[in-house]
Design an enzyme around this catalytic site. Structure first.
Site, PDB file in Angstrom:
ATOM      1  N   LEU A 177       0.830  -1.204   0.000  1.00 56.44           N
ATOM      2  CA  LEU A 177       0.000   0.000   0.000  1.00 56.44           C
ATOM      3  C   LEU A 177       0.870   1.263   0.000  1.00 56.44           C
ATOM      4  O   LEU A 177       0.597   2.226  -0.726  1.00 56.44           O
ATOM      5  CB  LEU A 177      -0.913  -0.027   1.238  1.00 56.44           C
ATOM      6  CG  LEU A 177      -1.903   1.110   1.383  1.00 56.44           C
ATOM      7  CD1 LEU A 177      -2.848   1.198   0.195  1.00 56.44           C
ATOM      8  CD2 LEU A 177      -2.701   0.965   2.683  1.00 56.44           C
TER       9      LEU A 177
ATOM     10  N   ASP B  61      13.865   1.867  10.722  1.00 53.64           N
ATOM     11  CA  ASP B  61      12.892   1.154  11.552  1.00 53.64           C
ATOM     12  C   ASP B  61      12.130   2.208  12.361  1.00 53.64           C
ATOM     13  O   ASP B  61      12.735   2.937  13.164  1.00 53.64           O
ATOM     14  CB  ASP B  61      13.668   0.184  12.474  1.00 53.64           C
ATOM     15  CG  ASP B  61      12.743  -0.648  13.341  1.00 53.64           C
ATOM     16  OD1 ASP B  61      11.584  -0.228  13.576  1.00 53.64           O
ATOM     17  OD2 ASP B  61      13.175  -1.723  13.790  1.00 53.64           O
TER      18      ASP B  61
ATOM     19  N   LYS C 205       4.780  12.196  15.546  1.00 51.80           N
ATOM     20  CA  LYS C 205       5.485  13.151  16.421  1.00 51.80           C
ATOM     21  C   LYS C 205       6.589  13.885  15.652  1.00 51.80           C
ATOM     22  O   LYS C 205       6.689  15.122  15.721  1.00 51.80           O
ATOM     23  CB  LYS C 205       6.086  12.386  17.610  1.00 51.80           C
ATOM     24  CG  LYS C 205       7.017  13.194  18.486  1.00 51.80           C
ATOM     25  CD  LYS C 205       7.585  12.327  19.620  1.00 51.80           C
ATOM     26  CE  LYS C 205       8.827  12.974  20.225  1.00 51.80           C
ATOM     27  NZ  LYS C 205       9.445  12.121  21.259  1.00 51.80           N
TER      28      LYS C 205
ATOM     29  N   TYR D 244      -3.296  -7.332  16.612  1.00 51.85           N
ATOM     30  CA  TYR D 244      -3.415  -6.424  15.460  1.00 51.85           C
ATOM     31  C   TYR D 244      -4.656  -5.539  15.616  1.00 51.85           C
ATOM     32  O   TYR D 244      -4.577  -4.312  15.477  1.00 51.85           O
ATOM     33  CB  TYR D 244      -3.502  -7.245  14.175  1.00 51.85           C
ATOM     34  CG  TYR D 244      -3.634  -6.402  12.922  1.00 51.85           C
ATOM     35  CD1 TYR D 244      -2.516  -5.827  12.323  1.00 51.85           C
ATOM     36  CD2 TYR D 244      -4.880  -6.198  12.322  1.00 51.85           C
ATOM     37  CE1 TYR D 244      -2.639  -5.049  11.171  1.00 51.85           C
ATOM     38  CE2 TYR D 244      -5.005  -5.425  11.173  1.00 51.85           C
ATOM     39  CZ  TYR D 244      -3.887  -4.856  10.598  1.00 51.85           C
ATOM     40  OH  TYR D 244      -4.007  -4.088   9.454  1.00 51.85           O
TER      41      TYR D 244
ATOM     42  N   LYS E 149      -4.797  -1.408  16.009  1.00 53.25           N
ATOM     43  CA  LYS E 149      -5.417  -0.470  15.065  1.00 53.25           C
ATOM     44  C   LYS E 149      -6.462   0.421  15.764  1.00 53.25           C
ATOM     45  O   LYS E 149      -6.641   1.581  15.392  1.00 53.25           O
ATOM     46  CB  LYS E 149      -6.014  -1.232  13.883  1.00 53.25           C
ATOM     47  CG  LYS E 149      -4.944  -1.883  12.995  1.00 53.25           C
ATOM     48  CD  LYS E 149      -3.965  -0.860  12.422  1.00 53.25           C
ATOM     49  CE  LYS E 149      -2.953  -1.456  11.462  1.00 53.25           C
ATOM     50  NZ  LYS E 149      -2.077  -0.456  10.832  1.00 53.25           N
TER      51      LYS E 149
ATOM     52  N   ILE F 168      -7.300  -5.654   1.655  1.00 52.87           N
ATOM     53  CA  ILE F 168      -6.633  -5.303   0.389  1.00 52.87           C
ATOM     54  C   ILE F 168      -5.691  -6.459   0.057  1.00 52.87           C
ATOM     55  O   ILE F 168      -5.025  -7.000   0.943  1.00 52.87           O
ATOM     56  CB  ILE F 168      -5.729  -4.060   0.522  1.00 52.87           C
ATOM     57  CG1 ILE F 168      -6.328  -3.022   1.471  1.00 52.87           C
ATOM     58  CG2 ILE F 168      -5.434  -3.452  -0.830  1.00 52.87           C
ATOM     59  CD1 ILE F 168      -5.298  -1.988   1.917  1.00 52.87           C
TER      60      ILE F 168
HETATM   61  N1  LIG Z   1      -3.561  -5.413   3.398  1.00 52.87           N
HETATM   62  C1  LIG Z   1      -4.688  -5.213   4.051  1.00 52.87           C
HETATM   63  O1  LIG Z   1      -5.706  -5.886   3.877  1.00 52.87           O
HETATM   64  C2  LIG Z   1      -4.756  -4.108   5.076  1.00 52.87           C
HETATM   65  C3  LIG Z   1      -6.007  -3.825   5.645  1.00 52.87           C
HETATM   66  C4  LIG Z   1      -6.111  -2.820   6.588  1.00 52.87           C
HETATM   67  C5  LIG Z   1      -4.987  -2.100   6.954  1.00 52.87           C
HETATM   68  N2  LIG Z   1      -3.787  -2.386   6.387  1.00 52.87           N
HETATM   69  C6  LIG Z   1      -2.646  -1.597   6.840  1.00 52.87           C
HETATM   70  O2  LIG Z   1      -2.023  -0.995   5.713  1.00 52.87           O
HETATM   71  C7  LIG Z   1      -0.629  -0.795   6.001  1.00 52.87           C
HETATM   72  C8  LIG Z   1       0.200  -1.347   4.842  1.00 52.87           C
HETATM   73  O3  LIG Z   1      -0.015  -2.743   4.783  1.00 52.87           O
HETATM   74  P1  LIG Z   1       0.265  -3.636   3.472  1.00 52.87           P
HETATM   75  O4  LIG Z   1      -0.929  -4.477   3.276  1.00 52.87           O
HETATM   76  O5  LIG Z   1       0.784  -2.785   2.385  1.00 52.87           O
HETATM   77  O6  LIG Z   1       1.379  -4.596   4.073  1.00 52.87           O
HETATM   78  P2  LIG Z   1       2.901  -4.825   3.669  1.00 52.87           P
HETATM   79  O7  LIG Z   1       3.412  -5.822   4.652  1.00 52.87           O
HETATM   80  O8  LIG Z   1       3.030  -5.089   2.229  1.00 52.87           O
HETATM   81  O9  LIG Z   1       3.540  -3.373   3.958  1.00 52.87           O
HETATM   82  C9  LIG Z   1       3.907  -2.958   5.248  1.00 52.87           C
HETATM   83  C10 LIG Z   1       5.270  -2.314   5.133  1.00 52.87           C
HETATM   84  O10 LIG Z   1       5.670  -1.859   6.426  1.00 52.87           O
HETATM   85  C11 LIG Z   1       7.045  -2.136   6.577  1.00 52.87           C
HETATM   86  N3  LIG Z   1       7.404  -2.218   7.991  1.00 52.87           N
HETATM   87  C12 LIG Z   1       7.026  -3.161   8.896  1.00 52.87           C
HETATM   88  N4  LIG Z   1       7.597  -2.906  10.090  1.00 52.87           N
HETATM   89  C13 LIG Z   1       8.337  -1.772   9.941  1.00 52.87           C
HETATM   90  C14 LIG Z   1       9.166  -1.022  10.816  1.00 52.87           C
HETATM   91  N5  LIG Z   1       9.350  -1.385  12.091  1.00 52.87           N
HETATM   92  N6  LIG Z   1       9.776   0.085  10.336  1.00 52.87           N
HETATM   93  C15 LIG Z   1       9.608   0.463   9.038  1.00 52.87           C
HETATM   94  N7  LIG Z   1       8.852  -0.226   8.161  1.00 52.87           N
HETATM   95  C16 LIG Z   1       8.217  -1.327   8.613  1.00 52.87           C
HETATM   96  C17 LIG Z   1       7.234  -3.484   5.880  1.00 52.87           C
HETATM   97  O11 LIG Z   1       8.587  -3.736   5.563  1.00 52.87           O
HETATM   98  C18 LIG Z   1       6.337  -3.322   4.655  1.00 52.87           C
HETATM   99  O12 LIG Z   1       7.052  -2.803   3.554  1.00 52.87           O
HETATM  100  C19 LIG Z   1      -0.370  -1.481   7.342  1.00 52.87           C
HETATM  101  O13 LIG Z   1      -0.377  -0.519   8.378  1.00 52.87           O
HETATM  102  C20 LIG Z   1      -1.545  -2.412   7.480  1.00 52.87           C
HETATM  103  O14 LIG Z   1      -1.841  -2.733   8.822  1.00 52.87           O
HETATM  104  C21 LIG Z   1      -3.642  -3.358   5.450  1.00 52.87           C
END
Ligand SMILES: NC(=O)c1ccc[n+]([C@@H]2O[C@H](COP(=O)([O-])OP(=O)(O)OC[C@H]3O[C@@H](n4cnc5c(N)ncnc54)[C@H](O)[C@@H]3O)[C@@H](O)[C@H]2O)c1
Length: 297
Positions: A52, A101, A165, A200, A204, A233
């Protein structure tokens, strides 16, 4: 002045005396297409290495803004990053990538300082931040180890808070105001059927409360903070879940009122709305985009 508050920054330049009519105060008083423009601004996207986050970075560049992505991954997703760089170059904009991170505050603070310096040089202040980095884990609550639960809160809640922040500190320092969007989830409001994700879901819900709390503190600086809460997603995060338990997709599809799961692209317009002047009077709110999932039981 309270201890720790940045000097000389009590009121944002975006705040005008109360006798000025609201239509003259709002940055939304312009043509509709300008309401979705990020021209002249820089936006940080955490989790911008893939999924995303990288799609939202593309949307930001398409809306005329510079984007700085950060992620814990050593490198961003190759193909998508090459496309993003090409797009930025064609548009006379910049994209940068930082390995960082979000739970390590010193690292994160340095990234924001660097982005700020570059944004000043570009004359495109850091006026937007999207806290999209997050993790997911499926473990039955009866067996959930405390360390895993705490790690989830550290990344999803503390990490999103620290991102907000440090973004806000830059916006307060330059008195620019800005828009911060925390990516939450519909799981902040509901417990997903078929998914044992207590940590999780709790994280959220906490992200949504972080949003309301800091929105209440930072409105005086012209900083807006909102959450964007997606439904299911298809990304690397959900692929891992669906590969482990393919039958879960049936449960998800049962709530898919539009007959499909979401795609990262479904969040391009919502993020530009939340970052841009079109949402000037919106703060402390949650925008749920879930294909109707939460509307039916
Ligand atoms: N995919 C879904 O269905 C969905 C639904 C609701 C919310 N979300 C939220 O959307 C956001 C993106 O999720 P996504 O589906 O693209 O997942 P994803 O795992 O593809 O992307 C998450 C990214 O966050 C990075 N990340 C994780 N820990 C980290 C840290 N400590 N420091 C820096 N980067 C870090 C990962 O390396 C990854 O690139 C997340 O917050 C997720 O909770 C996703």
């Amino acid at each position: 002045m309270a201890p720790g508050v940045l000097a000389g920054s009590a009121v944002s330049d975006t705040t005008l005396p109360s006798n000025v009519p609201e239509t003259q105060q709002t940055p939304a008083n312009q043509e509709s297409k300008q309401l979705f423009s990020l021209a002249g601004t820089t936006t940080v996207v955490t989790g911008g290495g893939r999924g995303l986050g990288i799609t939202l970075a593309k949307a930001i560049v398409e809306a005329g803004g510079h984007a700085a992505c950060l992620d814990v991954l050593p490198e961003p997703s190759k193909e998508e990053w090459a496309g993003l760089e090409k797009l930025a170059k064609q548009s006379g904009l910049t994209v940068s990538y930082y390995r960082c991170d979000i739970t390590k505050e010193e690292e994160l603070s340095k990234v924001f300082q660097d982005v700020d310096e570059k944004a000043q040089q570009l004359n495109a202040p850091l006026k937007g931040t999207v806290a999209c980095a997050g993790i997911q884990q499926k473990v039955p609550a009866l067996e959930y180890p405390a360390e895993d639960f705490e790690r989830m809160l550290r990344v999803n809640v503390t990490g999103s808070f620290l991102t907000a922040k440090h973004a806000a500190r830059v916006m307060v320092k330059h008195r620019t105001g800005g828009s911060i969007v925390l990516i939450a989830s519909m799981s902040g409001n509901i417990a997903n059927r078929g998914l044992t994700c207590t940590a999780y879901n709790s994280s959220k819900a906490a992200v949504q409360q972080v949003c309301r709390s800091v929105a209440q503190e930072w409105g005086q600086y012209g900083i807006r903070v909102n959450t964007l809460s997606p439904g299911y997603i298809r990304t690397a995060m959900t692929d891992a879940l669906l590969q482990a338990e393919p039958e879960v997709e049936k449960t998800w599809m049962a709530g898919a009122l539009l007959g499909r799961l979401g795609a990262p692209e479904d969040f391009k317009a919502p993020i530009i709305f939340l970052l841009g002047p079109g949402s000037s009077w919106m703060t402390g709110a949650d925008l749920r985009v879930d294909g109707g999932h939460c509307a039916s039981a």
